[in-house]
Write a protein that holds these residues in place. Structure first.
Motif, short mmCIF file in Angstrom:
data_model
loop_
_atom_site.label_atom_id
_atom_site.label_comp_id
_atom_site.label_asym_id
_atom_site.label_seq_id
_atom_site.Cartn_x
_atom_site.Cartn_y
_atom_site.Cartn_z
N GLY A 127 0.82 -1.21 0.00
CA GLY A 127 0.00 0.00 0.00
C GLY A 127 0.85 1.26 0.00
O GLY A 127 0.50 2.25 -0.65
N GLY A 128 1.96 1.23 0.72
CA GLY A 128 2.87 2.38 0.75
C GLY A 128 3.46 2.66 -0.62
O GLY A 128 3.55 3.83 -1.05
N ILE A 129 3.86 1.59 -1.31
CA ILE A 129 4.44 1.75 -2.65
C ILE A 129 3.39 2.29 -3.63
O ILE A 129 3.65 3.21 -4.40
N VAL A 130 2.18 1.70 -3.56
CA VAL A 130 1.09 2.14 -4.45
C VAL A 130 0.76 3.61 -4.22
O VAL A 130 0.61 4.39 -5.16
N MET A 131 0.64 3.99 -2.95
CA MET A 131 0.28 5.38 -2.63
C MET A 131 1.36 6.35 -3.12
O MET A 131 1.05 7.44 -3.61
N TRP A 132 2.61 5.98 -2.97
CA TRP A 132 3.73 6.81 -3.43
C TRP A 132 3.67 7.02 -4.95
O TRP A 132 3.75 8.14 -5.46
N VAL A 133 3.51 5.90 -5.68
CA VAL A 133 3.46 5.96 -7.15
C VAL A 133 2.27 6.78 -7.62
O VAL A 133 2.40 7.65 -8.50
#
Length: 289
Positions: A127-133
């Motif tokens: 979720g952190g990676i998705v939100m960042w992207v």
């Protein structure tokens, strides 16, 4: 540790994390594990559910004027460009229904994941990676939907369906899933955040109400998830009240701060935090295994 101090700490954790895109469920589970709280104890099961109501009450207070405005302008909207199908109140209800029905049908799957540290860790990390992207991608263009009043029915349905992920995979975060989903379909940060808060009101009330009813209702007294029979003492009521009040006041401050922060800085710091916590939790879960 003293029960009163534990209640203060858990109230702070709930108030801090319920509306930030970092997952209150994961943080409460981690905190309870660190504080050596027995999650099979009927009282603490009930306590975890009830303190969420304090955070909900804070959100209702903050958005009371906005909700009253929506009620006053229904269905044509403040600019007289809305109708019964695309007014913010309708869109909030649609998003809630699109979340509630699949979540109810997946109740058994959700129950299996609730205590899994590995699922929470992966949800935080991914979720952190998705939100960042998504936030970086959204920041490169001028979002066409700058206000909740400009939303479409399709955007509402999409956000509601994406919010199901937070129910199925604890650690995903309702806030993260709705904000990222909104940005993907062309909503600005403030618009996505505001709609995330609006749709969380009926979602959280329904979810906590259902959990409380499911655990306290007599017909569930012999079920695995039941906390009945539960005998409350004066000490128990005081501990519960402390957690509720602390959660309310902390959430009150956090929501106001978060609204201001996002307008200027975006979601990247929360993404980084999620990734770090997710990795640490994966290591911890691997050691336990």
């Amino acid at each position: 540790m003293n029960d009163y101090l534990i209640s203060v700490l858990l109230g702070i954790v709930e108030g801090l994390t319920e509306f930030l895109p970092v997952s209150s469920t994961a943080h409460l589970r981690i905190s309870e594990a660190l504080l050596h709280i027995n999650l099979t104890d009927p009282y603490w099961k009930m306590y975890t559910i009830v303190i969420q109501l304090g955070a909900i009450l804070a959100l209702l207070l903050i958005f009371a004027a906005r909700i009253i405005e929506f009620l006053r302008t229904f269905p044509e909207g403040a600019e007289h460009d809305r109708n019964v199908w695309n007014h913010p109140l309708t869109l909030t209800l649609v998003a809630f229904v699109c979340t509630a029905i699949p979540a109810f049908l997946l109740t058994k799957t959700i129950g299996k994941h609730l205590e899994s540290l590995k699922v929470m860790a992966l949800s935080l990390l991914i979720g952190g990676i998705v939100m960042w992207v998504v936030d970086a991608w959204s920041d490169r263009s001028d979002p066409p939907t700058k206000h909740v009043e400009q939303m479409s029915l399709g955007q509402s349905i999409w956000i509601g369906l994406c919010q199901v992920l937070s129910a199925v995979f604890p650690g995903t975060s309702r806030s993260m899933s709705t904000i990222a989903a909104g940005q993907v379909v062309g909503m600005s940060r403030p618009a996505a955040l505001e709609f995330s808060f609006l749709v969380s009101i009926p979602t959280m009330i329904a979810a906590t109400g259902y959990d409380l009813l499911k655990t306290l209702h007599p017909k569930h007294a012999e079920g695995a998830d039941s906390i009945a029979p539960l005998v409350m003492t004066g000490h128990g009521w005081v501990v519960l009240a402390i957690g509720f009040v602390v959660s309310f006041f902390v959430a009150l401050g956090v929501v106001e701060w978060f609204l201001q922060w996002v307008r200027k800085h975006g979601f990247v710091p929360f993404s980084v935090y999620r990734i770090i916590v997710g990795i640490l939790l994966l290591v911890f879960a691997a050691r336990l295994a």
